[in-house]
Scaffold this motif. Structure first.
Motif, PDB file in Angstrom:
ATOM      1  N   MET A 204       0.833  -1.205   0.000  1.00 55.02           N
ATOM      2  CA  MET A 204       0.000   0.000   0.000  1.00 55.02           C
ATOM      3  C   MET A 204       0.873   1.263   0.000  1.00 55.02           C
ATOM      4  O   MET A 204       0.569   2.232  -0.688  1.00 55.02           O
ATOM      5  CB  MET A 204      -0.872  -0.036   1.270  1.00 55.02           C
ATOM      6  CG  MET A 204      -2.082   0.847   1.235  1.00 55.02           C
ATOM      7  SD  MET A 204      -3.190   0.446  -0.106  1.00 55.02           S
ATOM      8  CE  MET A 204      -3.462   2.098  -0.740  1.00 55.02           C
ATOM      9  N   LEU A 205       1.961   1.204   0.748  1.00 56.00           N
ATOM     10  CA  LEU A 205       2.877   2.356   0.789  1.00 56.00           C
ATOM     11  C   LEU A 205       3.511   2.555  -0.588  1.00 56.00           C
ATOM     12  O   LEU A 205       3.748   3.685  -1.019  1.00 56.00           O
ATOM     13  CB  LEU A 205       3.968   2.144   1.835  1.00 56.00           C
ATOM     14  CG  LEU A 205       3.535   2.193   3.299  1.00 56.00           C
ATOM     15  CD1 LEU A 205       4.691   1.857   4.222  1.00 56.00           C
ATOM     16  CD2 LEU A 205       2.965   3.556   3.651  1.00 56.00           C
ATOM     17  N   LYS A 206       3.774   1.438  -1.273  1.00 53.53           N
ATOM     18  CA  LYS A 206       4.309   1.548  -2.641  1.00 53.53           C
ATOM     19  C   LYS A 206       3.301   2.242  -3.531  1.00 53.53           C
ATOM     20  O   LYS A 206       3.648   3.063  -4.362  1.00 53.53           O
ATOM     21  CB  LYS A 206       4.589   0.146  -3.207  1.00 53.53           C
ATOM     22  CG  LYS A 206       5.937  -0.401  -2.823  1.00 53.53           C
ATOM     23  CD  LYS A 206       6.352  -1.522  -3.764  1.00 53.53           C
ATOM     24  CE  LYS A 206       7.613  -2.163  -3.233  1.00 53.53           C
ATOM     25  NZ  LYS A 206       7.327  -3.386  -2.455  1.00 53.53           N
ATOM     26  N   GLU A 207       2.027   1.884  -3.319  1.00 53.90           N
ATOM     27  CA  GLU A 207       0.995   2.420  -4.188  1.00 53.90           C
ATOM     28  C   GLU A 207       0.839   3.938  -4.038  1.00 53.90           C
ATOM     29  O   GLU A 207       0.460   4.602  -4.989  1.00 53.90           O
ATOM     30  CB  GLU A 207      -0.329   1.727  -3.879  1.00 53.90           C
ATOM     31  CG  GLU A 207      -1.243   1.719  -5.060  1.00 53.90           C
ATOM     32  CD  GLU A 207      -2.364   0.731  -4.860  1.00 53.90           C
ATOM     33  OE1 GLU A 207      -3.485   1.050  -5.251  1.00 53.90           O
ATOM     34  OE2 GLU A 207      -2.107  -0.353  -4.302  1.00 53.90           O
ATOM     35  N   VAL A 208       1.126   4.463  -2.861  1.00 52.51           N
ATOM     36  CA  VAL A 208       1.045   5.913  -2.695  1.00 52.51           C
ATOM     37  C   VAL A 208       2.394   6.563  -3.001  1.00 52.51           C
ATOM     38  O   VAL A 208       2.663   7.697  -2.586  1.00 52.51           O
ATOM     39  CB  VAL A 208       0.554   6.335  -1.287  1.00 52.51           C
ATOM     40  CG1 VAL A 208      -0.863   5.905  -1.072  1.00 52.51           C
ATOM     41  CG2 VAL A 208       1.454   5.780  -0.210  1.00 52.51           C
ATOM     42  N   GLU A 209       3.225   5.824  -3.739  1.00 46.89           N
ATOM     43  CA  GLU A 209       4.487   6.345  -4.273  1.00 46.89           C
ATOM     44  C   GLU A 209       5.469   6.771  -3.202  1.00 46.89           C
ATOM     45  O   GLU A 209       6.148   7.787  -3.334  1.00 46.89           O
ATOM     46  CB  GLU A 209       4.215   7.504  -5.248  1.00 46.89           C
ATOM     47  CG  GLU A 209       3.463   7.051  -6.481  1.00 46.89           C
ATOM     48  CD  GLU A 209       2.767   8.201  -7.194  1.00 46.89           C
ATOM     49  OE1 GLU A 209       3.152   9.355  -6.925  1.00 46.89           O
ATOM     50  OE2 GLU A 209       1.854   7.931  -7.990  1.00 46.89           O
ATOM     51  N   ILE A 210       5.539   5.981  -2.135  1.00 51.29           N
ATOM     52  CA  ILE A 210       6.580   6.231  -1.143  1.00 51.29           C
ATOM     53  C   ILE A 210       7.809   5.439  -1.564  1.00 51.29           C
ATOM     54  O   ILE A 210       7.737   4.214  -1.677  1.00 51.29           O
ATOM     55  CB  ILE A 210       6.120   5.812   0.271  1.00 51.29           C
ATOM     56  CG1 ILE A 210       5.034   6.773   0.755  1.00 51.29           C
ATOM     57  CG2 ILE A 210       7.286   5.799   1.250  1.00 51.29           C
ATOM     58  CD1 ILE A 210       4.526   6.496   2.132  1.00 51.29           C
ATOM     59  N   PRO A 211       8.913   6.103  -1.845  1.00 49.17           N
ATOM     60  CA  PRO A 211      10.100   5.360  -2.249  1.00 49.17           C
ATOM     61  C   PRO A 211      10.666   4.581  -1.070  1.00 49.17           C
ATOM     62  O   PRO A 211      10.525   5.005   0.072  1.00 49.17           O
ATOM     63  CB  PRO A 211      11.069   6.457  -2.713  1.00 49.17           C
ATOM     64  CG  PRO A 211      10.603   7.687  -2.046  1.00 49.17           C
ATOM     65  CD  PRO A 211       9.143   7.548  -1.775  1.00 49.17           C
ATOM     66  N   LEU A 269      -5.575   7.722  -7.505  1.00 45.61           N
ATOM     67  CA  LEU A 269      -6.107   6.647  -6.658  1.00 45.61           C
ATOM     68  C   LEU A 269      -7.626   6.608  -6.701  1.00 45.61           C
ATOM     69  O   LEU A 269      -8.238   5.555  -6.715  1.00 45.61           O
ATOM     70  CB  LEU A 269      -5.629   6.829  -5.218  1.00 45.61           C
ATOM     71  CG  LEU A 269      -4.140   6.606  -5.007  1.00 45.61           C
ATOM     72  CD1 LEU A 269      -3.723   7.081  -3.626  1.00 45.61           C
ATOM     73  CD2 LEU A 269      -3.779   5.146  -5.189  1.00 45.61           C
ATOM     74  N   LYS A 270      -8.211   7.794  -6.752  1.00 47.35           N
ATOM     75  CA  LYS A 270      -9.666   7.893  -6.763  1.00 47.35           C
ATOM     76  C   LYS A 270     -10.222   7.260  -8.036  1.00 47.35           C
ATOM     77  O   LYS A 270     -11.179   6.495  -7.985  1.00 47.35           O
ATOM     78  CB  LYS A 270     -10.073   9.358  -6.683  1.00 47.35           C
ATOM     79  CG  LYS A 270     -11.547   9.567  -6.666  1.00 47.35           C
ATOM     80  CD  LYS A 270     -11.959  10.793  -7.432  1.00 47.35           C
ATOM     81  CE  LYS A 270     -13.347  10.605  -7.983  1.00 47.35           C
ATOM     82  NZ  LYS A 270     -13.475  10.770  -9.390  1.00 47.35           N
ATOM     83  N   SER A 271      -9.599   7.548  -9.187  1.00 46.95           N
ATOM     84  CA  SER A 271     -10.150   6.992 -10.423  1.00 46.95           C
ATOM     85  C   SER A 271      -9.852   5.497 -10.530  1.00 46.95           C
ATOM     86  O   SER A 271     -10.658   4.736 -11.033  1.00 46.95           O
ATOM     87  CB  SER A 271      -9.629   7.751 -11.645  1.00 46.95           C
ATOM     88  OG  SER A 271      -8.240   7.598 -11.729  1.00 46.95           O
ATOM     89  N   GLU A 272      -8.707   5.057  -9.995  1.00 48.96           N
ATOM     90  CA  GLU A 272      -8.409   3.618 -10.021  1.00 48.96           C
ATOM     91  C   GLU A 272      -9.404   2.830  -9.184  1.00 48.96           C
ATOM     92  O   GLU A 272      -9.802   1.735  -9.529  1.00 48.96           O
ATOM     93  CB  GLU A 272      -7.004   3.365  -9.454  1.00 48.96           C
ATOM     94  CG  GLU A 272      -5.896   3.571 -10.454  1.00 48.96           C
ATOM     95  CD  GLU A 272      -4.528   3.477  -9.792  1.00 48.96           C
ATOM     96  OE1 GLU A 272      -3.561   3.901 -10.430  1.00 48.96           O
ATOM     97  OE2 GLU A 272      -4.440   2.994  -8.637  1.00 48.96           O
ATOM     98  N   ARG A 273      -9.757   3.395  -8.034  1.00 46.97           N
ATOM     99  CA  ARG A 273     -10.609   2.661  -7.103  1.00 46.97           C
ATOM    100  C   ARG A 273     -12.082   2.969  -7.278  1.00 46.97           C
ATOM    101  O   ARG A 273     -12.917   2.469  -6.522  1.00 46.97           O
ATOM    102  CB  ARG A 273     -10.200   3.022  -5.666  1.00 46.97           C
ATOM    103  CG  ARG A 273      -8.988   2.272  -5.250  1.00 46.97           C
ATOM    104  CD  ARG A 273      -8.195   3.025  -4.241  1.00 46.97           C
ATOM    105  NE  ARG A 273      -6.842   2.488  -4.240  1.00 46.97           N
ATOM    106  CZ  ARG A 273      -6.455   1.490  -3.446  1.00 46.97           C
ATOM    107  NH1 ARG A 273      -7.286   0.990  -2.611  1.00 46.97           N
ATOM    108  NH2 ARG A 273      -5.239   1.028  -3.532  1.00 46.97           N
TER     109      ARG A 273
END
Lengths: 394, 348
Positions: A204-211, A269-273
């Protein structure tokens, strides 16, 4: 498009020592599936309160006096009234179907727990079934492994673990996990759930683009920058794929470049989900960037609702006009709104805005203007436009 | 690793602090005349006959730094002088009185700290409900009761009215003889532990009976303090943003309070708990005097009223060192609870 959330006659009062404050006054609001609805207005007009009412998180001395908030929980099902259900049912919805992002990421994260712990907490809470299934899969895979010495020694333990997880899978409300969780040595049997949750938290952290999300999951909030903290908060809010996300000024405390990145992230994220967003802000520029429709709030009630392009091109309510004029533009003097925000303990009669309104007429002082549809999708509550189009209230 | 660096830094800091403590105590000593100071270096009552010799030997008429050198050397050799009120060297007096006080502290400290934390968080979680009002009332009453009054009242009721149910002193005369007999080995001088090790149930029961009243007296006053602190600190934590986040996650109120709020609320309570523990270990003068419970506090009081300089200074030194080390433990616990201390960074 169907409505996801229908708020009707929502009234919230605060019982303070100085008197009763009417914080929300008969608020009506609809939020459609997959739309981003912006709620704008000055500080203290009740934007955050509206959001907290949806989650039933208003704490004393505040109280929801009346109204209904109908939430279309799964497509097609009968919508449920969030204000009528029990405490346990609303808890099952919080964080899983409706979740919220807060203004200050640094205070929204608990300083003494790691980011990974805080994100996996919500996964452990709402996606237990999934975790149990995953754990059973992992154990089965381990049991099918080669007949090495390690496996032979560990297999009886694994069988015990699997039977425990299968018990939980058959009956999610069984007492087993609670009993096991109380016994210190047995508690290790549930570790696999935590490990699976941690893995999901990291993805999930990856998905919010946290390196470098594996490392960030081990870190504490104070070790991250504001932007990264807000990403972690977003990861926490979206971990259970809610159909409705409330974002309460999520970019206000961030600097402008980070703000753009966060807005972009939220949009993606909004449009993906395929979820809906209630976006609360006092920044009209941000609202224009991200919202489909906007509602303008003043002193506890809505005064204008319109599609975003419509609102900016053709603002009708005197307050909306004043608000737009107050936005500083290069080479122009900003026009501050005359007068002050009314004392919430002593709200003006009739239209709440009339003491500051340049177009106030006699009846503004006596009657609260009803919300009516002036043009298609453009609602307004102002006596000046009364009767121009005979629309009913929304 | 940052934690190790933190511990090393914290340990190194002890050295200058302890030096400061000895300077302060030595400074106090300079208020007395050389003859009075000589008592500090006496290890045997016979030496009082030729005090002039002692003055010369330790240079008590020499400049201050020379005297400090002699004094600190003696301390490192474990010689803190002669305590005339108990007619034994200060070091052995301390070793004799400490177990009694420790026994009190062993029972009172957990009751005070865990009880205070538990009641304080309950009160905060149910703010303005019946349990909150009840515990607050209890705290105000407990905090306002003077120790001497409460102690005397308890004695009157439980010793007077119930004919010796919970007596004062440490042991009854009979058990005192048992403890000091050949058959009873004093391993630690803590009667309870010794009784268990010797398998003597009667001594155990007797010493427990003697502990009840002083422990209650100490607990009532200090628990009220921890409880009030925990309540306000918990209320502050409950108002923080992360509590709203935790609730918005769908966590039940119990988890919100015990997992998210309590750990943050514990930080200020920890500091005070350290001081309360140190305060209990270095003797509680009033309580020990009322119950004629011969511990460090009783000895310090006796030394003070009889102008037993070496006794008072020895006690002060013990006190200072104890506080320094309690502080060290508290700081290490801070690092355990709060990652911002452990890893360095902003503490809000």
């Amino acid at each position: 498009m169907n409505e996801l959330l229908i708020i009707r006659n929502l009234t919230v009062k605060f019982y303070t020592y100085d008197g009763v404050v009417q914080a929300l006054d008969n608020l009506d609001l609809d939020i459609k599936q997959e739309e981003t609805f912006g709620l704008v207005g000055e500080t203290g007009c009740g934007k955050t309160l509206t959001a907290l009412s949806i989650l039933r998180l208003i704490s004393p001395p505040g109280r929801i006096e009346s109204g209904s908030i109908c939430f279309n929980i799964d497509d097609g099902d009968e919508p449920i009234d969030l204000l009528a259900i029990g405490e346990e049912e609303i808890r099952a919805i919080r964080g899983s179907k409706i979740s919220m992002i807060f203004q200050e990421p640094s205070s929204a994260l608990n300083p003494v727990y790691t980011i990974g712990d805080q994100v996996s907490e919500v996964i452990l809470l709402h996606r237990r079934q999934e975790l149990v299934n995953k754990a059973i899969e992992t154990i089965t895979a381990l049991l099918a492994g080669r007949n090495s010495l390690v496996n032979i020694l560990a297999n009886p333990m694994r069988l015990a673990e699997r039977s425990l997880y299968q018990k939980i899978a058959q009956n999610p409300h069984s007492l087993w996990p609670r009993i096991v969780g109380r016994i210190p040595i047995m508690r290790r049997l549930l570790q696999r759930l935590k490990d699976e949750a941690k893995k999901m938290a990291i993805s999930m952290l990856k998905e919010v683009e946290i390196p470098d999300s594996e490392r960030v999951a081990q870190q504490y909030p104070h070790q991250l920058s504001g932007g990264m903290e807000q990403r972690a908060v977003i990861a926490m809010a979206l971990a259970c794929s809610p159909s409705f996300l409330i974002a309460d000024e999520p970019t206000t405390s961030l600097d402008v470049t980070i703000q753009d990145q966060i807005l972009e992230l939220l949009r993606r994220l909004k449009s993906e989900r395929e979820s809906s967003v209630l976006y609360i802000t006092h920044d009209l520029g941000v609202a224009a960037q991200i919202c489909d429709r906007i509602g303008v709030m003043y002193a506890g009630s809505l005064c204008e609702i319109a599609r975003v392009d419509d609102l900016y091109a053709n603002p009708l309510h005197p307050y909306t006009k004043a608000l737009l004029a107050a936005v500083p533009k290069p080479g122009e003097e900003p026009h501050a709104i005359g007068g002050t925000v009314p004392d919430p303990l002593n709200l003006p009669s009739g239209c709440r805005f009339h003491p500051r309104c340049s177009r106030a007429i006699g009846m503004c002082r006596e009657h609260v203007p009803p919300m009516h549809e002036l043009a298609s999708g453009h609602f307004i509550a102002c006596h000046n436009y009364q009767g121009e189009t005979g629309g009913s209230s929304c | 690793m940052e934690l190790r660096a933190y511990i090393v830094r914290r340990l190194l800091l002890i050295i200058p602090v302890l030096f400061g403590v000895t300077l302060l105590i030595f400074g106090l000593l300079q208020l007395f005349s050389p003859v009075e100071r000589a008592a500090l270096y006496v290890t045997d009552p016979k030496q009082f006959a030729n005090i002039a010799e002692v003055i010369e030997k330790y240079g008590l008429d020499q400049p201050v730094w020379v005297q400090y050198g002699h004094w600190i050397t003696e301390i490192f050799q474990g010689n803190l002088g002669w305590s005339k009120v108990v007619s034994q060297p200060v070091t052995s007096a301390m070793l004799n009185f400490l177990p009694a006080t420790l026994e009190l502290a062993i029972f009172a400290t957990p009751l005070i700290i865990f009880g205070g934390i538990f009641l304080g968080s309950k009160a905060a979680a149910h703010k303005d409900k019946a349990i909150d009002h009840a515990t607050r009332l209890g705290a105000i009453v407990g905090w306002s009761l003077p120790t001497f009054w409460l102690g005397l009242m308890l004695l009157m009721v439980f010793y007077g009215l119930f004919s010796g149910l919970f007596p004062p002193e440490r042991l009854s005369t009979e058990m005192n003889i048992v403890v000091h007999s050949e058959a009873f080995t004093q391993y630690t001088k803590l009667h309870i532990i010794d009784a268990i090790l010797n398998g003597n149930g009667r001594v155990l029961l007797d010493s427990l009976r003697h502990l009840v009243l002083p422990v209650i007296t100490l607990t009532v006053v200090n628990l009220a303090f921890i409880m009030r602190l925990m309540r306000s600190s918990m209320l502050e934590a409950l108002g923080k943003g992360y509590i709203l986040t935790a609730r918005a996650k769908g966590l039940d109120e119990n988890t919100v309070v015990s997992k998210h709020a309590r750990r943050n609320a514990l930080i200020p309570v920890l500091t005070v708990s350290g001081y309360i523990f140190a305060g209990l270990v270095n003797g509680v003068v009033i309580t020990e005097t009322i119950f004629n419970y011969k511990g460090l506090g009783w000895w310090a009081w006796q030394s003070a009223v009889n102008l037993d300089i070496s006794g008072v200074l020895g006690f002060a030194l013990f006190n200072g060192v104890l506080f320094v080390f309690t502080n060290l433990v508290v700081d290490l616990l801070y690092a355990r609870i709060d990652p911002r201390v452990r890893l360095g960074g902003k503490v809000t």
